[in-house]
Design a protein around this motif. Sequence first.
Motif, mmCIF file in Angstrom:
data_model
loop_
_atom_site.group_PDB
_atom_site.id
_atom_site.type_symbol
_atom_site.label_atom_id
_atom_site.label_comp_id
_atom_site.label_asym_id
_atom_site.label_seq_id
_atom_site.Cartn_x
_atom_site.Cartn_y
_atom_site.Cartn_z
ATOM 1 N N GLY A 90 2.884 8.394 -0.682
ATOM 2 C CA GLY A 90 2.224 7.938 -2.114
ATOM 3 C C GLY A 90 0.984 7.124 -1.764
ATOM 4 O O GLY A 90 -0.132 7.480 -2.535
ATOM 5 N N GLY A 91 1.669 6.235 -1.011
ATOM 6 C CA GLY A 91 0.085 5.354 -1.232
ATOM 7 C C GLY A 91 -1.548 5.972 -0.318
ATOM 8 O O GLY A 91 -2.490 5.257 -1.008
ATOM 9 N N ARG A 99 2.578 -3.371 -9.384
ATOM 10 C CA ARG A 99 2.297 -2.915 -8.259
ATOM 11 C C ARG A 99 3.245 -2.624 -7.802
ATOM 12 O O ARG A 99 4.009 -3.421 -7.029
ATOM 13 N N LEU A 101 6.725 6.960 -10.717
ATOM 14 C CA LEU A 101 6.915 6.663 -9.254
ATOM 15 C C LEU A 101 7.072 8.043 -8.070
ATOM 16 O O LEU A 101 7.483 8.772 -8.993
ATOM 17 N N ILE A 102 5.799 8.083 -7.150
ATOM 18 C CA ILE A 102 5.610 9.401 -6.914
ATOM 19 C C ILE A 102 6.825 9.184 -5.543
ATOM 20 O O ILE A 102 7.283 8.287 -4.585
ATOM 21 N N TYR A 137 -11.932 6.203 13.161
ATOM 22 C CA TYR A 137 -11.935 5.384 12.557
ATOM 23 C C TYR A 137 -13.469 4.934 11.610
ATOM 24 O O TYR A 137 -13.615 3.810 11.594
ATOM 25 N N LEU A 140 4.623 -1.466 -4.031
ATOM 26 C CA LEU A 140 4.033 -1.896 -2.193
ATOM 27 C C LEU A 140 4.430 -1.306 -1.418
ATOM 28 O O LEU A 140 5.834 -1.366 -2.051
ATOM 29 N N ASN A 167 -3.476 -0.642 2.507
ATOM 30 C CA ASN A 167 -4.585 -0.672 1.047
ATOM 31 C C ASN A 167 -4.128 -1.795 -0.528
ATOM 32 O O ASN A 167 -5.808 -2.770 -0.614
ATOM 33 N N PRO A 210 -11.874 8.630 -1.446
ATOM 34 C CA PRO A 210 -12.215 8.732 -0.187
ATOM 35 C C PRO A 210 -11.352 9.456 1.400
ATOM 36 O O PRO A 210 -11.111 9.592 2.087
ATOM 37 N N ASP A 259 -4.946 -6.063 1.327
ATOM 38 C CA ASP A 259 -7.091 -5.658 1.110
ATOM 39 C C ASP A 259 -7.331 -5.761 0.076
ATOM 40 O O ASP A 259 -8.112 -6.588 -0.026
ATOM 41 N N PHE A 309 -14.789 6.500 7.248
ATOM 42 C CA PHE A 309 -13.899 7.503 6.099
ATOM 43 C C PHE A 309 -15.174 8.718 6.081
ATOM 44 O O PHE A 309 -16.690 8.563 6.827
#
Length: 330
Positions: A109-110, A26, A211-212, A239, A28, A33, A161, A36, A241
């Motif tokens: 991107g993330g 993946r 890759l974005i 704070y 980073l 996100n 979300p 977590d 969603f």
Amino acid sequence: MRPFEYVRAADAASATAALSAMPQARYLAGGSNLLDLMKEDVERPTRLVDITRLPLREIQRTRAGLSIGALATNTETANHPLVRENYPLLTQAIVAGASGQLRNMATNGGNLLQRTRCNYFYDTSMPCNKREAGSGCGAREGLNRISAIMGWSEACVATYPGDMATALYALDARVRVRAPDGRERLIAITDFHRLPGDTPERDNNLAHGELIVAIELPVPAGEFARHSHYLKVRDRASYAFAMVSVAAALDMDGSRIRQARVVLGSVAHKPWRSAEAEAVLVGQRADEATFKRAADAALRDARPLAHNAYKVELGRRSVVRALMRASRLA
Ligand SMILES: Cc1cc2nc3c(=O)[nH]c(=O)nc-3n(C[C@H](O)[C@H](O)[C@H](O)COP(=O)(O)OP(=O)(O)OC[C@H]3O[C@@H](n4cnc5c(N)ncnc54)[C@H](O)[C@@H]3O)c2cc1C
């Protein structure tokens, strides 16, 4: 957390090569996100390819409009003068999300690729077809207050979300991606995320290794920039969603609507652009009665679950409120 390899990429070519060489690798970026999800044992990458040193941070005017680097942070993007002036809807949506500290870390991107907040996706003791294909859906007959009311399937009722992407759908954005062979392609934002169907484990239409590199925005049509509003309804004032959000933009000729954009967030597996609501609005006078008809059209095909019927009425009212604010009637 499980052991994983860490690779810091020096350029886009080495990033895509390192990623595509391993199926469970993946990228980073800000990590807000992905890390977590790794700590919760939901994501189990065998390699992280750190892309934070790549030169993908620029926000610049182009002939077609604006190019926003994939690694520009949410804060840099929301505060950029060209974004604030020409795409205030995007600024509003970004600052409605997360917290100041998170927006300082979060990259564009993330942010686009953030995963669902469905509780069953996070709880590894429960079935979830998105986390583990074929395991079932805990939310379908479980506690589904935050789940989808549009476009869901028996396999998955999770929602997307994010706030930023909901605005990008209203702004006709395109996502520029680079494949491991160096070729780039542009994906219309409306084709970027997927509905769950039988493959909810796939959130979007990126191929492994892509890759974005940027998000591209067209020059805002007509008066969209002057008449837009992002409304976010949530359990807490900050704070949190969205339960439902609406990105609304109107191109007006006096009080008449020339073009309209209506997108609902947190009601489906992807931001939900309502062609039905937009068709009701075009050519009409901007007033509350018109906006109510548009809201009815937007939610007509909603299919609520046991605990989220409230989202249908909340969605209707939010569409009306967002359009009232966009047209400056409220
Ligand atoms: C407590 C909390 C509250 C939040 N509240 C909100 C909210 O209200 N609204 C909202 O919209 N968001 C919210 N977020 C989500 C937050 O906005 C995202 O976590 C953040 O935008 C992700 O960006 P990142 O750079 O940290 O991504 P990362 O965590 O680094 O990556 C996320 C995913 O994107 C992939 N990726 C990253 N960059 C690229 C790239 N350039 N190309 C291809 N793949 C890439 C990664 O591999 C990973 O799969 C919240 C997050 C937290 C932790």
